[in-house]
Design an enzyme around this catalytic site. Sequence first.
Site: not given
Length: 320
Positions: A100, A160, A163, A187
């Site tokens: 990211r 997150d 998940r 993140h």
Amino acid sequence: MNRMIYVKQTSHVMHMISIIGAGKVGSAAAFDILRFRTSDVVLVDVVENLAQGEALDMMQAAPAIEFDGKIRGTSDYSEIEGSELVIVTAGQARQPGMSRFDLAEKNAKIVKSVVKEVAKYCPDCRLMMVTNPVDVMTYVAYKESGFERNRVFGMGNILDTLRFRSYIALELGVSREDIRGLVIGEHGDTMVPLVRYASVSGIPITELLTKEQVEKIVSLTRSSGSDVIRLKGATTYAPGVVIAIMADAVLRGRNRVMSVSTFLQGEYGFSDVSIGVPCVLGRNGVEKILELNLDAETKREFEKSVASVKEATKKTYKPA
Ligand code: NAI
């Protein structure tokens, strides 16, 4: 033509949300928000006709989801005026193999230009960042907007956490509804799933799972975004629904407890960084930051995560 569609739509809802970036995540989020039936939605994109096309498609689905408000697409920022919440998904997305942080420089430029328009047309809004790397972009948006810190927040670790919950449920073979959990930190690769706080209907997961099973869940949670991108090129449904849940928390002032990326001013012993920590999310954005008493190992992991986000932020953002 699109103007006509807009004029002809009636609105029976009280709120207004704008989403900047009508790509995969922005458009999925828009449709999930319509399903809540509490807000008009304006989609904005620089690509000509993209936002208009998405809005038209969604308007045609509206009778089936019983949405009577307005959905419109535009490239003209002046149309976001009046939005209580502006959600920024504009920018480049990761390609397989990318971190990211690799998006930081390019996306910071886009975010700066978007925030300028938001501050001009919606000076009183709450500003929610989704564009990655989201912690760095939340910092950029906070600094550039000049808004109070509670009004600028990022999607942080809510995705997150979703998940994390999904993988716990899979491992245990129980209903996903009964799983609670929390992830804090970046993140990204250094995120910290809080195993000690994860439970199944109040039962700590450590009482039901072995150390190896927990390690597998934590590892899957960390890699889950990349796993989807490797398979289908982008993540859409999970971020879309998370954005809608956050929007609902803000618009209806629900004071949900979620791990949101927020600018720290001494909380957890850190300052001058935006990172995911548990917050109360409500009408004013971040109503409160909840400070947990982390154990020594978790503290070390969180420190590592803060250091990583701080380094990326320093490399990316040079104040004017
Ligand atoms: P996408 O490429 O499908 O859409 C991005 C859209 O932004 C494009 O349509 C593009 O034209 C638009 N855009 C670029 N500059 C703009 C500007 N100045 N004004 C208005 N629109 C502009 O990408 P996708 O998959 O929708 O992802 C969007 C962002 O969200 C990426 O940075 C991605 O990494 C991030 N993301 C963040 C998540 C999180 O948990 N924080 C989860 C999933 C994605």
